[in-house]
Design a protein around this motif. Structure first.
Motif, PDB file in Angstrom:
ATOM      1  N   UNK A  12      -1.314   9.068   7.358  1.00  0.00           N
ATOM      2  CA  UNK A  12      -2.118   8.590   6.227  1.00  0.00           C
ATOM      3  C   UNK A  12      -2.361   9.717   5.224  1.00  0.00           C
ATOM      4  N   UNK A  13      -2.564  10.919   5.734  1.00  0.00           N
ATOM      5  CA  UNK A  13      -2.826  12.060   4.852  1.00  0.00           C
ATOM      6  C   UNK A  13      -1.651  12.305   3.902  1.00  0.00           C
ATOM      7  N   UNK A  14      -0.424  12.327   4.453  1.00  0.00           N
ATOM      8  CA  UNK A  14       0.719  12.597   3.575  1.00  0.00           C
ATOM      9  C   UNK A  14       1.030  11.394   2.676  1.00  0.00           C
ATOM     10  N   UNK A  15       0.776  10.185   3.178  1.00  0.00           N
ATOM     11  CA  UNK A  15       1.015   8.989   2.352  1.00  0.00           C
ATOM     12  C   UNK A  15       0.062   8.967   1.166  1.00  0.00           C
ATOM     13  N   UNK A  16      -1.209   9.250   1.426  1.00  0.00           N
ATOM     14  CA  UNK A  16      -2.190   9.238   0.342  1.00  0.00           C
ATOM     15  C   UNK A  16      -1.963  10.395  -0.622  1.00  0.00           C
ATOM     16  N   UNK A  51       6.714   5.733  -5.695  1.00  0.00           N
ATOM     17  CA  UNK A  51       6.121   4.446  -5.304  1.00  0.00           C
ATOM     18  C   UNK A  51       7.230   3.461  -4.947  1.00  0.00           C
ATOM     19  N   UNK A  52       8.284   3.488  -5.736  1.00  0.00           N
ATOM     20  CA  UNK A  52       9.406   2.572  -5.512  1.00  0.00           C
ATOM     21  C   UNK A  52      10.092   2.861  -4.184  1.00  0.00           C
ATOM     22  N   UNK A  60       4.044   3.441  12.243  1.00  0.00           N
ATOM     23  CA  UNK A  60       2.974   3.510  11.242  1.00  0.00           C
ATOM     24  C   UNK A  60       3.221   2.504  10.114  1.00  0.00           C
ATOM     25  N   UNK A  61       4.448   2.470   9.593  1.00  0.00           N
ATOM     26  CA  UNK A  61       4.763   1.565   8.488  1.00  0.00           C
ATOM     27  C   UNK A  61       4.722   0.107   8.943  1.00  0.00           C
ATOM     28  N   UNK A  62       5.137  -0.162  10.177  1.00  0.00           N
ATOM     29  CA  UNK A  62       5.008  -1.519  10.714  1.00  0.00           C
ATOM     30  C   UNK A  62       3.542  -1.939  10.777  1.00  0.00           C
ATOM     31  N   UNK A  63       2.728  -1.051  11.287  1.00  0.00           N
ATOM     32  CA  UNK A  63       1.327  -1.373  11.539  1.00  0.00           C
ATOM     33  C   UNK A  63       0.521  -1.538  10.249  1.00  0.00           C
ATOM     34  N   UNK A  64       0.815  -0.681   9.258  1.00  0.00           N
ATOM     35  CA  UNK A  64      -0.013  -0.650   8.049  1.00  0.00           C
ATOM     36  C   UNK A  64       0.754  -1.089   6.799  1.00  0.00           C
ATOM     37  N   UNK A  65       1.830  -1.861   6.989  1.00  0.00           N
ATOM     38  CA  UNK A  65       2.680  -2.147   5.840  1.00  0.00           C
ATOM     39  C   UNK A  65       1.958  -2.894   4.730  1.00  0.00           C
ATOM     40  N   UNK A 111      -0.127  -0.205   2.822  1.00  0.00           N
ATOM     41  CA  UNK A 111       0.731   0.737   2.084  1.00  0.00           C
ATOM     42  C   UNK A 111       1.397   0.029   0.906  1.00  0.00           C
ATOM     43  N   UNK A 112       1.851  -1.203   1.139  1.00  0.00           N
ATOM     44  CA  UNK A 112       2.492  -1.980   0.075  1.00  0.00           C
ATOM     45  C   UNK A 112       1.533  -2.202  -1.090  1.00  0.00           C
TER      46      UNK A 112
END
Length: 327
Positions: A23-27, A42-43, A165-170, A173-174
């Motif tokens: 989450x830290x690096x995504x944010x 973003x794309x 992570x992407x499965x769980x929070x898609x 994040x989307x």
């Protein structure tokens, strides 16, 4: 140290990484902490989410898979909807160059382009945007925690931790990526209303027609409602192609997630998850499709896994999609 976008390859971090670290690096990518003169990062996050279910057993995604998502998003934003990315943006120059070359009028969607035109557009986006700038830049910004990549092999490799992570929070994040993309576009197009823009961006890569999938399903499993087993009339208006797990969670059109039903039942189901017994029924159908000799069916079913599909179903529930719908 080499700037991220100049890197030719990068190794992923394969040790177990916590959700908090991811989450830290995504944010960081989504915030103002990284330099963004374009909306490419973003794309790319969107492209990962749209292609999660196309990853092979090694969690690899090809550059052309990601470039197709890029091309579809930006073509629909710039050419179909008329939203500028900034006149100096390379993606806008390439899109408008191809629009002139193929004499395509404003307002035409990516899906409506000839296949040869789509292919040339995807190739140009891969070479001029994705490969040249974006893959290395996002890799550097996320410290290799999301993926590794090789420009020579034309692929990225998600780590097991980032894939989970992407499965769980898609959904989250989307929506965050779309929000930041909308803010970026509003600066370039001050006349836009952000609320309307957000809704458009969320659905901008959704197919306008699922007719080809309807034809495949009818040809190989008959024209019956998946949920009731009742025969369906062979007219466009009475048959609906339903995303078993809603498109608003999957963000991808996959044959293994499509079933036929009536337009009336499809409307009643909405974005709910069918009751669990239907999972096994759909798996039986998909097993038959995997054994099918049709080249298109085999291609669509190549990466299907029932175990992954069950996880997808479970994560959709965790993301707030109501489970247990019955006709």
């Amino acid at each position: 140290m080499t700037e991220g976008w100049k890197l030719k390859e990068g190794s992923a971090v394969y040790s177990t990484v916590s959700d908090d670290e991811l989450w830290t690096v995504t944010m960081k990518v989504l915030s103002s902490q990284t330099m963004k003169t374009t909306s490419y990062k973003y794309a790319l996050l969107r492209a990962f989410l749209e292609n999660l279910y196309k990853a092979n057993g090694r969690l690899e995604l090809s550059f052309d898979q990601l470039a197709e998502s890029f091309a579809k998003l930006y073509w629909n934003l710039v050419i179909r909807n008329g939203y500028s990315q900034g006149h100096q943006a390379q993606i806008e120059k390439d899109l408008k160059d191809l629009q002139v070359k193929f004499t395509i009028p404003e307002g035409v969607s990516f899906e409506a382009l000839q296949e040869s035109h789509q292919a040339e557009l995807v190739q140009r986006v891969e070479n001029n945007i994705l490969k040249k700038y974006v893959v290395g830049a996002l890799y550097a910004d996320t410290n290799g925690l999301l993926y590794g990549f090789s420009k020579k092999d034309r692929k990225v490799v998600l780590t097991p931790s980032s894939y989970e992570f992407l499965l769980k929070y898609q959904t989250t994040v989307f929506k965050l990526a779309n929000y930041e993309l909308a803010k970026f576009l509003q600066k370039k197009n001050p006349y836009l209303t952000q609320g309307i823009l957000l809704d458009e961006i969320e659905n901008i890569t959704q197919r306008e027609s699922l007719k080809q999938f309807q034809q495949l399903i009818v040809a190989h499993s008959g024209s019956f409602c998946f949920y009731t087993d009742k025969p369906l009339l062979q007219t466009h208006r009475t048959i609906a192609v339903d995303h078993f797990v809603p498109w608003s969670f999957v963000h991808s059109d996959e044959l293994w997630n499509f079933v036929l039903t009536s337009t009336q039942l499809n409307s009643r189901k909405g974005s709910k998850l069918p009751a669990e017994p239907y999972l096994e029924k759909l798996h039986e159908r998909n097993q038959l499709f995997k054994q099918n000799g049709d080249i298109y069916v085999k291609q669509y079913m190549e990466n299907y896994s029932f175990q992954q599909f069950v996880r997808l179903y479970g994560y959709a529930e965790l993301n707030g999609f109501k489970k247990g719908w019955l006709p």
